[in-house]
Scaffold this motif. Structure first.
Motif, PDB file in Angstrom:
ATOM      1  N   ASN A  37       0.898  -1.213  -0.012  1.00  0.00           N
ATOM      2  CA  ASN A  37      -0.037  -0.091   0.048  1.00  0.00           C
ATOM      3  C   ASN A  37       0.738   1.262  -0.012  1.00  0.00           C
ATOM      4  O   ASN A  37       0.405   2.183  -0.668  1.00  0.00           O
ATOM      5  CB  ASN A  37      -0.970   0.062   1.305  1.00  0.00           C
ATOM      6  CG  ASN A  37      -2.120  -1.023   0.990  1.00  0.00           C
ATOM      7  OD1 ASN A  37      -2.350  -1.345  -0.131  1.00  0.00           O
ATOM      8  ND2 ASN A  37      -2.655  -1.564   2.058  1.00  0.00           N
ATOM      9  N   ILE A  38       1.924   1.137   0.758  1.00  0.00           N
ATOM     10  CA  ILE A  38       2.878   2.491   0.917  1.00  0.00           C
ATOM     11  C   ILE A  38       3.455   2.672  -0.483  1.00  0.00           C
ATOM     12  O   ILE A  38       3.594   3.654  -1.277  1.00  0.00           O
ATOM     13  CB  ILE A  38       4.021   2.461   2.045  1.00  0.00           C
ATOM     14  CG1 ILE A  38       2.979   2.248   3.335  1.00  0.00           C
ATOM     15  CG2 ILE A  38       4.952   3.475   1.523  1.00  0.00           C
ATOM     16  CD1 ILE A  38       4.078   2.160   4.566  1.00  0.00           C
ATOM     17  N   HIS A  39       4.005   1.500  -1.122  1.00  0.00           N
ATOM     18  CA  HIS A  39       4.598   1.483  -2.779  1.00  0.00           C
ATOM     19  C   HIS A  39       3.505   1.886  -3.580  1.00  0.00           C
ATOM     20  O   HIS A  39       3.844   2.815  -4.320  1.00  0.00           O
ATOM     21  CB  HIS A  39       4.902   0.266  -2.752  1.00  0.00           C
ATOM     22  CG  HIS A  39       5.647   0.181  -4.355  1.00  0.00           C
ATOM     23  ND1 HIS A  39       4.998  -0.061  -5.340  1.00  0.00           N
ATOM     24  CD2 HIS A  39       7.009   0.685  -4.580  1.00  0.00           C
ATOM     25  CE1 HIS A  39       5.670  -0.004  -6.509  1.00  0.00           C
ATOM     26  NE2 HIS A  39       7.109   0.482  -5.958  1.00  0.00           N
ATOM     27  N   GLY A  40       2.289   1.686  -3.539  1.00  0.00           N
ATOM     28  CA  GLY A  40       1.238   2.005  -4.491  1.00  0.00           C
ATOM     29  C   GLY A  40       0.949   3.683  -4.305  1.00  0.00           C
ATOM     30  O   GLY A  40       0.793   4.511  -5.457  1.00  0.00           O
ATOM     31  N   GLN A  41       0.865   4.054  -3.054  1.00  0.00           N
ATOM     32  CA  GLN A  41       0.838   5.323  -2.879  1.00  0.00           C
ATOM     33  C   GLN A  41       1.893   6.359  -3.446  1.00  0.00           C
ATOM     34  O   GLN A  41       1.848   7.393  -3.733  1.00  0.00           O
ATOM     35  CB  GLN A  41       0.268   5.648  -1.281  1.00  0.00           C
ATOM     36  CG  GLN A  41      -0.806   5.283  -0.892  1.00  0.00           C
ATOM     37  CD  GLN A  41      -2.192   5.785  -1.827  1.00  0.00           C
ATOM     38  OE1 GLN A  41      -2.120   6.968  -1.997  1.00  0.00           O
ATOM     39  NE2 GLN A  41      -3.211   4.965  -1.928  1.00  0.00           N
ATOM     40  N   LEU A  42       2.932   6.014  -3.114  1.00  0.00           N
ATOM     41  CA  LEU A  42       4.193   6.661  -3.514  1.00  0.00           C
ATOM     42  C   LEU A  42       4.503   6.682  -5.142  1.00  0.00           C
ATOM     43  O   LEU A  42       4.889   7.920  -5.628  1.00  0.00           O
ATOM     44  CB  LEU A  42       5.652   6.206  -2.972  1.00  0.00           C
ATOM     45  CG  LEU A  42       5.538   6.115  -1.603  1.00  0.00           C
ATOM     46  CD1 LEU A  42       6.941   5.387  -1.048  1.00  0.00           C
ATOM     47  CD2 LEU A  42       5.845   7.776  -1.028  1.00  0.00           C
TER      48      LEU A  42
END
Length: 187
Positions: A37-42
């Motif tokens: 999720n963090i990677h997707g948001q970045l």
């Protein structure tokens, strides 16, 4: 705990795995979901504008001018922003056309995207403009054939740009029209 202290090497690892594998697996799954999720948001890009090309074929260089150059014109980062395009759409009403199945599939795709508020602008020929106007999908359309960016593109007939009535990015549509009016292709 005394048993664990007496074990060494592989036996100690096997004991830990046998008794703590479920918490370990749950922690790994939770960590994976968090990182995903963090990677997707970045890396997620913001859609600035969505453009459909109906009954017109754009060259790769012209398509580049109409998309990436607009981001530059607006001083927007291409790493964080994007312009979505719907290419090679075909609208025809002639039931005797050899492309009737493709036109039907294109119309379905186009109307689904319009209803889902995923298209802001359309580049189209006169036939497509008349069809979209008749169905009430366009709020406005203008002939852009003589605009510097499109003047030398050698299209069959006039090219129009229309703003879809339920466009989610209407302010960007107006900026885009200003962009294509003022921008000339690089020579």
């Amino acid at each position: 705990m005394k048993a664990l202290k007496q074990l060494h090497g592989k036996a100690k690892l096997q004991y830990l795995w046998d008794y703590y594998k479920l918490p370990f697996i749950i922690i790994c799954i939770v960590l994976y979901i968090l990182v995903y999720n963090i990677h997707g948001q970045l890396v997620k890009k913001t859609t600035v504008l969505s453009i459909a090309f109906i009954n017109v074929n754009m060259s790769e260089s012209l398509s580049q001018h109409l998309t990436s150059d607009f981001l530059d014109f607006e001083h927007l980062s291409a790493k964080k922003n994007e312009i979505c395009t719907y290419d090679n759409l075909l609208i025809q009403e002639n039931p005797d056309s050899e492309n009737l199945e493709y036109a039907y599939a294109s119309s379905t795709r186009l109307l689904a995207a319009i209803d889902a508020k995923k298209i802001d602008l359309v580049f189209m020929n006169r036939e497509a403009m008349e069809q979209l106007n008749k169905k009430g999908y366009l709020s406005d359309s203008i002939n852009v054939s003589d605009f510097p960016l499109l003047k030398n593109a050698k299209f069959d007939g006039d090219i129009y740009v229309g703003i879809i009535k339920n466009a989610p990015h209407k302010d960007e549509c107006l900026k885009y029209l200003d962009f294509i009016k003022k921008t000339a292709p690089e020579t």
